[in-house]
Design a protein around this motif. Structure first.
Motif, short mmCIF file in Angstrom:
data_model
loop_
_atom_site.label_atom_id
_atom_site.label_comp_id
_atom_site.label_asym_id
_atom_site.label_seq_id
_atom_site.Cartn_x
_atom_site.Cartn_y
_atom_site.Cartn_z
N LEU A 150 24.58 13.89 -16.30
CA LEU A 150 24.39 12.68 -16.96
C LEU A 150 24.80 12.85 -18.36
CD1 LEU A 150 20.84 12.01 -15.44
CD2 LEU A 150 22.90 10.68 -15.07
N SER A 151 24.69 13.89 -19.15
CA SER A 151 25.01 14.24 -20.62
C SER A 151 26.55 14.07 -20.72
CB SER A 151 24.41 15.59 -20.90
OG SER A 151 22.88 15.72 -20.89
N GLU A 152 27.24 14.69 -19.67
CA GLU A 152 28.69 14.54 -19.81
C GLU A 152 29.24 13.08 -19.93
OE1 GLU A 152 30.00 17.26 -16.63
OE2 GLU A 152 29.99 18.79 -17.99
N ARG A 153 28.33 12.27 -19.22
CA ARG A 153 28.64 10.89 -18.99
C ARG A 153 28.10 10.01 -20.18
NH1 ARG A 153 29.04 9.09 -12.91
NH2 ARG A 153 30.07 10.85 -11.70
N GLY A 154 27.41 10.68 -21.02
CA GLY A 154 26.92 9.97 -22.27
C GLY A 154 25.65 9.25 -22.10
N ILE A 155 25.14 9.88 -21.08
CA ILE A 155 23.69 9.37 -20.46
C ILE A 155 22.64 10.32 -21.00
CG2 ILE A 155 22.10 8.66 -18.66
CD1 ILE A 155 24.56 8.14 -17.08
N SER A 156 21.88 9.88 -22.17
CA SER A 156 20.59 10.68 -22.60
C SER A 156 19.59 11.01 -21.74
CB SER A 156 20.01 10.00 -24.00
OG SER A 156 19.58 8.71 -23.73
N VAL A 157 19.01 12.11 -21.49
CA VAL A 157 17.98 12.59 -20.87
C VAL A 157 16.71 13.23 -21.43
CG1 VAL A 157 17.32 14.02 -18.92
CG2 VAL A 157 19.60 13.01 -18.89
N SER A 158 15.64 12.67 -20.99
CA SER A 158 14.28 13.47 -21.36
C SER A 158 13.87 14.05 -19.90
CB SER A 158 13.18 12.36 -21.88
OG SER A 158 13.57 11.82 -22.88
N PHE A 159 13.14 15.12 -20.25
CA PHE A 159 12.64 15.82 -19.14
C PHE A 159 11.14 16.37 -19.12
CE2 PHE A 159 12.38 20.21 -16.89
CZ PHE A 159 12.28 19.66 -15.71
N GLY A 160 10.25 16.60 -18.23
CA GLY A 160 8.98 16.89 -18.13
C GLY A 160 8.39 17.24 -16.72
N LEU A 179 11.48 13.63 -14.06
CA LEU A 179 10.15 14.26 -14.28
C LEU A 179 10.05 15.15 -12.77
CD1 LEU A 179 7.79 11.39 -14.74
CD2 LEU A 179 8.49 13.15 -16.41
N GLU A 180 9.80 16.58 -13.06
CA GLU A 180 9.63 17.24 -11.85
C GLU A 180 8.33 17.40 -11.31
OE1 GLU A 180 9.84 22.02 -11.14
OE2 GLU A 180 11.41 21.14 -12.40
N ALA A 181 7.82 16.83 -10.07
CA ALA A 181 6.62 16.90 -9.55
C ALA A 181 6.26 18.36 -9.10
CB ALA A 181 6.84 16.11 -8.42
N ALA A 182 5.17 18.28 -8.61
CA ALA A 182 4.52 19.57 -8.00
C ALA A 182 5.16 20.31 -7.07
CB ALA A 182 2.94 19.40 -7.87
N GLY A 183 4.68 21.48 -6.39
CA GLY A 183 5.33 22.05 -5.40
C GLY A 183 5.63 21.36 -4.12
N SER A 184 4.65 20.37 -3.62
CA SER A 184 4.65 19.70 -2.35
C SER A 184 4.09 18.49 -2.47
CB SER A 184 4.01 20.55 -1.45
OG SER A 184 2.40 20.38 -1.85
N LEU A 185 4.13 17.80 -1.18
CA LEU A 185 3.79 16.47 -1.25
C LEU A 185 2.22 16.51 -1.70
CD1 LEU A 185 5.23 14.91 1.87
CD2 LEU A 185 6.01 14.81 -0.45
N SER A 186 1.41 17.40 -1.23
CA SER A 186 -0.02 17.28 -1.40
C SER A 186 -0.45 18.07 -2.77
CB SER A 186 -0.77 18.23 -0.20
OG SER A 186 -0.38 19.23 -0.10
N GLU A 187 0.24 18.98 -3.33
CA GLU A 187 -0.02 19.71 -4.57
C GLU A 187 -0.22 18.67 -5.70
OE1 GLU A 187 1.02 23.91 -5.62
OE2 GLU A 187 2.48 22.84 -6.50
N GLY A 188 -1.42 18.73 -6.40
CA GLY A 188 -1.58 18.04 -7.39
C GLY A 188 -2.59 16.88 -7.33
N LEU A 189 -3.00 16.62 -5.93
CA LEU A 189 -3.59 15.47 -5.91
C LEU A 189 -5.15 15.64 -6.24
CD1 LEU A 189 -3.27 15.09 -1.75
CD2 LEU A 189 -3.09 13.38 -3.26
N LEU A 190 -5.72 16.74 -6.53
CA LEU A 190 -6.90 16.87 -6.93
C LEU A 190 -6.79 16.41 -8.63
CD1 LEU A 190 -9.77 18.13 -6.84
CD2 LEU A 190 -9.20 20.30 -7.66
N TYR A 191 -5.73 16.30 -9.15
CA TYR A 191 -5.47 16.00 -10.63
C TYR A 191 -5.06 14.61 -10.69
CZ TYR A 191 -5.53 21.10 -11.17
OH TYR A 191 -5.61 22.55 -11.34
N GLY A 192 -4.63 14.01 -9.38
CA GLY A 192 -4.14 12.57 -9.50
C GLY A 192 -2.85 12.78 -9.97
#
Length: 378
Positions: free
Chosen positions: A27-37, A136-149
């Motif tokens: 994306l950067s090479e195409r001039g598209i700016s990116v944020s990550f978290g 955004l990089e999500a947690a490790g599986s579909l269920s991981e993070g449910l306790l935190y919402g």
């Protein structure tokens, strides 16, 4: 608010960060700016301690003060991606929670789940994003993070964000996890990237499996071969996991180990075996000096001695001469091997050489034009 894209997986350590690196650079090479978290942090550098997975960090018990997490809460993976891609600090999105025993215990004792308010709270982190796209990089599986919402499904629904899945491919039975994800995510699942495919199977999957998955509503954006380099682990990480004493070459602990060998045979067989391996960690008994010296003459990244007894001075001298770290552990050989095998493929992508390889892997094996068109970034 900037456009948002979620990168998820059905299982932990599937290659999400590698895909984030490759896609972000494209994306950067195409001039598209990116944020990550990462909404849910899983790896943090804590004050006065070495880097460690938050999932293995000791937390306070009920009623305790709890660990002092850094502020802002920037996950190690996010920091590494930012440094590698030279993103300005304002493009690194802070995490909202930390996946750790202490935080999970506190959440459990609250007795209520507030998924919608949690995601809404995280949304406020995105309000100030000025880039064209927030990844955004999500947690490790579909269920991981449910306790935190903050599970993948909760984030996708709460942020109304599309999802790409990175999926470890074994055989056609692997499709079950993808179908479950499709059921949970619905139309928000834009497509998948199959990862860690046996190299000789890549053409067959591209020709047969990709069209079949497309017919099931699972477009395939790429088929990436398994990489020993990306699965590799540093000598420093092995020493940490083993609680090993570093006998020599402490300045060489950044060497990457790709394979494991056990020195339990006679020396002639060992030499022949070692010649066929590359970038090894060799585990052998402290009393097997013949095997130890033979290992040093091969493609050995570190030599790990098990059992009682000190290494002989000639061995230490030769290891120092060849700059091969020598580790000594208290565990027996079987336990040591189990710890090392657990490490392969379960470490984070925090080395520059891995990042460079990830760039090339994504560039050569992924095609993201349909994704970019869907996001209006084509």
């Amino acid at each position: 608010m900037s456009k948002t894209l979620l990168i998820g997986s059905c299982r932990s350590f599937s290659g999400k960060s590698a895909l984030v690196l490759g896609l972000s650079r494209l994306l950067s090479e195409r001039g598209i700016s990116v944020s990550f978290g990462k909404p849910l942090a899983t790896s943090l550098e804590r004050e006065g301690q070495d880097k460690q997975d938050a999932t293995s960090a000791g937390g306070a018990s009920s009623g305790g003060a709890g660990p002092a997490w850094p502020d802002p809460l920037i996950d190690d993976d996010v920091r590494f991606v930012g440094e590698t891609l030279e993103l300005p600090p304002e493009r690194l999105i802070p995490s909202l929670e930390v996946l750790a025993p202490s935080t999970a215990h506190a959440r459990l004792l609250e007795g209520e789940l507030h998924a919608s308010s949690t995601v809404e709270q995280f949304r406020s982190h995105l309000d100030h994003a000025t880039s064209d796209l927030v990844i955004l990089e999500a947690a490790g599986s579909l269920s991981e993070g449910l306790l935190y919402g903050l599970s993948l499904v909760q984030l996708a629904e709460g942020l109304d964000a599309p999802v790409i899945l990175v999926h470890l491919w074994h055989d056609s039975r692997s499709v079950d996890d993808l179908l479950e994800a499709r059921q949970e995510l619905g139309e928000r699942l834009l497509g998948v990237v199959l990862n860690a495919v046996t190299p000789e199977d890549v053409p067959r999957l591209e020709k047969e499996v990709s069209p079949a998955l497309e017919r099931l509503g699972l477009p395939v954006y790429g088929v990436m071969p398994r990489s020993p380099l990306l699965r590799s682990v540093t000598v420093a990480e092995l020493a940490r996991r083993l609680g090993a004493e570093v006998v020599c070459c402490r300045d060489r602990l950044d060497l990457l180990v790709e394979t494991l060998s056990i020195g339990a045979m006679n020396v002639n067989s060992a030499m022949e075996f070692f010649r066929k391996r590359r970038n090894m960690a060799v585990v052998t008994g402290a009393d097997r000096t013949d095997i130890q010296l033979a290992a040093l003459e091969a493609s050995t990244q570190c030599l790990i001695l098990t059992g009682v007894g000190d290494p002989l001075p000639p061995l230490v001298s030769r290891a120092e001469e060849l700059e091969v770290p020598l580790l000594r552990v208290e565990q027996d050989t079987l336990t040591t091997v189990e710890v090392i095998e657990q490490a392969f493929g379960h470490v984070r992508l925090h080395e520059a050489v891995k990042a460079t390889y990830a760039f090339r892997l994504v560039e050569q094996h992924c095609r993201f034009e349909p994704l970019l068109n869907h996001l209006g970034l084509g």
